[in-house]
Design an enzyme around this catalytic site. Structure first.
Site, PDB file in Angstrom:
ATOM      1  N   THR A  11      25.265 -14.267  16.568  1.00  0.00           N
ATOM      2  CA  THR A  11      26.326 -13.342  16.062  1.00  0.00           C
ATOM      3  C   THR A  11      27.418 -13.650  15.674  1.00  0.00           C
ATOM      4  O   THR A  11      27.971 -13.287  14.541  1.00  0.00           O
ATOM      5  CB  THR A  11      26.249 -12.374  17.284  1.00  0.00           C
ATOM      6  OG1 THR A  11      24.869 -11.861  17.687  1.00  0.00           O
ATOM      7  CG2 THR A  11      27.081 -11.214  17.083  1.00  0.00           C
ATOM      8  N   ILE A  12      28.107 -14.392  16.607  1.00  0.00           N
ATOM      9  CA  ILE A  12      29.569 -14.959  16.255  1.00  0.00           C
ATOM     10  C   ILE A  12      29.425 -16.174  15.374  1.00  0.00           C
ATOM     11  O   ILE A  12      30.237 -16.193  14.427  1.00  0.00           O
ATOM     12  CB  ILE A  12      30.216 -15.344  17.628  1.00  0.00           C
ATOM     13  CG1 ILE A  12      30.378 -14.104  18.353  1.00  0.00           C
ATOM     14  CG2 ILE A  12      31.489 -15.655  17.125  1.00  0.00           C
ATOM     15  CD1 ILE A  12      31.142 -12.887  17.793  1.00  0.00           C
ATOM     16  N   GLY A 109      32.962 -15.989  26.597  1.00  0.00           N
ATOM     17  CA  GLY A 109      31.911 -16.327  27.518  1.00  0.00           C
ATOM     18  C   GLY A 109      31.822 -17.440  28.531  1.00  0.00           C
ATOM     19  O   GLY A 109      31.127 -17.471  29.431  1.00  0.00           O
ATOM     20  N   SER A 138      37.196 -13.131  24.960  1.00  0.00           N
ATOM     21  CA  SER A 138      36.216 -12.276  24.696  1.00  0.00           C
ATOM     22  C   SER A 138      36.471 -10.880  23.704  1.00  0.00           C
ATOM     23  O   SER A 138      37.915 -10.700  23.429  1.00  0.00           O
ATOM     24  CB  SER A 138      35.555 -11.639  25.844  1.00  0.00           C
ATOM     25  OG  SER A 138      36.278 -10.554  26.330  1.00  0.00           O
ATOM     26  N   CYS A 139      35.641 -10.393  23.173  1.00  0.00           N
ATOM     27  CA  CYS A 139      35.908  -9.151  22.020  1.00  0.00           C
ATOM     28  C   CYS A 139      36.779  -8.228  22.981  1.00  0.00           C
ATOM     29  O   CYS A 139      37.724  -7.775  22.155  1.00  0.00           O
ATOM     30  CB  CYS A 139      34.439  -8.684  21.734  1.00  0.00           C
ATOM     31  SG  CYS A 139      33.348  -8.192  22.859  1.00  0.00           S
ATOM     32  N   ASN A 140      36.396  -7.586  24.178  1.00  0.00           N
ATOM     33  CA  ASN A 140      37.255  -6.630  24.807  1.00  0.00           C
ATOM     34  C   ASN A 140      38.546  -7.068  24.950  1.00  0.00           C
ATOM     35  O   ASN A 140      39.353  -6.205  24.834  1.00  0.00           O
ATOM     36  CB  ASN A 140      36.482  -6.181  26.154  1.00  0.00           C
ATOM     37  CG  ASN A 140      35.317  -5.153  25.759  1.00  0.00           C
ATOM     38  OD1 ASN A 140      35.408  -4.287  25.212  1.00  0.00           O
ATOM     39  ND2 ASN A 140      34.041  -5.433  26.080  1.00  0.00           N
ATOM     40  N   HIS A 193      37.872  -8.183  32.873  1.00  0.00           N
ATOM     41  CA  HIS A 193      38.775  -8.389  31.536  1.00  0.00           C
ATOM     42  C   HIS A 193      40.349  -8.355  32.047  1.00  0.00           C
ATOM     43  O   HIS A 193      41.007  -9.007  31.232  1.00  0.00           O
ATOM     44  CB  HIS A 193      38.504  -6.988  30.941  1.00  0.00           C
ATOM     45  CG  HIS A 193      37.054  -6.569  30.683  1.00  0.00           C
ATOM     46  ND1 HIS A 193      36.496  -6.120  31.451  1.00  0.00           N
ATOM     47  CD2 HIS A 193      36.394  -6.990  29.611  1.00  0.00           C
ATOM     48  CE1 HIS A 193      35.205  -5.912  30.758  1.00  0.00           C
ATOM     49  NE2 HIS A 193      35.022  -6.589  29.880  1.00  0.00           N
TER      50      HIS A 193
END
EC number: 1.2.1.59
Length: 340
Positions: A11-12, A109, A138-140, A193
């Site tokens: 995906t990335i 990750g 990470s994305c968030n 997060h």
């Protein structure tokens, strides 16, 4: 011209590889794959060289995919490696990068300890200059940091409380769920997060909570920010509108659901329907005295891609933050202001 290897083409990784091909100062050496799946076939069709583990060479060749060499060959041929392998696997590859004395960019990750610094381009690019090992958060966390560091330009951010509604899986992850449930991620507070944000902004008072929802399209964040000074709503909207990698979503669009935003990306002919910008709903921006609340959507598959490109330049000292962010945005068509 910096020579870049991408270890992992999921995906990335496939998005990062395509982004590197669009940079005027970078050359993609190739990508590493461990299995000859559809992504490997597409990479081959695109003319991207594929490197594999020694034990997988025969499997790839029997599938009709030419192999350019081993993963070690890929690392040796590069100046820097972007590691986009699954969570925790990057740390296992780090000894190979160290063996060949290659800089490396890791993903969120991995544990923060894998790298010299955790990275968010709008927050701490200068601190990452010359660092051998950089971890793109990470994305968030990228979305949280972009938002926090942007509003911090109005006046100092003193406290953040955020609730994250996470997508359950990426669209291709057919074996993940839930299908019909909301799952605390975790039930304990804070979620990871907050710690991840603190890996970039060390002393920020931040608490986060997260829940996994049965959707594949995007995350949603609901964020409450306490500032040092009183602010006006117009000032908050102005800084959001004028910061790259953040776009505003107007109620005039009649497109506020994440599914509708994906449709907007399709109609705008965005590659892979990606929206790497943080998508802030302008009607959600609430300001009272020194308190700001807002809601935004996060496209988890693409938001970290420009950060990886900037991390390459920071690690190799190619250019300043301002120049790197500008070139990355221009080459990838990343916007500021309103999405439409």
């Amino acid at each position: 011209m910096i020579s870049v290897a991408v270890n992992g083409y999921g995906t990335i990784g496939k998005r990062v590889a395509d982004a590197i091909l669009k940079q005027p100062d970078m050359r993609l050496i190739g990508v590493a794959k461990t299995s000859p799946n559809y992504e490997a076939f597409i990479a081959h069709r695109k003319g991207i060289k594929i490197y594999v583990p020694q034990q997988s060479i025969k499997k790839f060749e029997e599938s009709g995919i030419p192999v350019a060499g081993t993963i070690e060959d890929l690392v040796k041929a590069s100046d820097i490696v972007v590691d986009t392998t699954p969570n925790g696997v990057g740390a296992q590859y780090k000894p190979i990068y160290q063996q060949f004395q290659r800089n490396a960019i890791f993903q969120g990750g991995e544990k923060a300890e894998v790298a010299d610094i955790s990275f968010s381009a709008l927050c701490n690019y200068d601190e990452a200059l010359g660092k051998k090992y950089i971890r793109v958060v990470s994305c968030n966390t990228t979305a949280l940091l972009r938002t926090i560091c942007t509003i911090n330009k109005v006046t100092k951010v003193e406290k953040v409380r955020a609730t994250i509604v996470r997508r359950a899986a990426d669209q291709k992850e057919v074996k993940k769920g839930p299908i019909n449930s909301l799952v605390p991620d975790p039930a304990t507070v804070p979620s990871h997060h907050a710690k991840d944000v603190n890996s970039v902004i060390k002393n920020l008072d931040i608490v986060t909570m997260a829940v996994i929802a049965p959707t594949t399209l995007m995350h949603m964040h609901f964020i409450n920010i306490t500032l040092k000074d009183k602010v006006e709503k117009k000032d908050v909207l102005s800084v959001l509108e004028n910061t790259p990698r953040i776009v505003l979503i107007s109620s005039k669009y009649d497109a506020e659901a994440t599914a509708e935003l994906v449709e907007v990306a399709r109609d705008l002919k965005r590659e892979r329907n990606d929206i790497p910008e943080v998508m802030v709903f302008d009607d959600s921006v609430y300001v009272k005295d020194n308190e700001v609340m807002l809601m935004y959507a996060v496209h988890q598959e693409s938001i970290v891609v420009p950060e990886n490109v900037d991390a390459i330049r920071a690690s190799t000292r190619l250019m300043s933050a301002e120049d790197s962010i500008r070139i990355t945005n221009e080459s990838l068509g990343i916007l500021k202001g309103y999405l439409i």
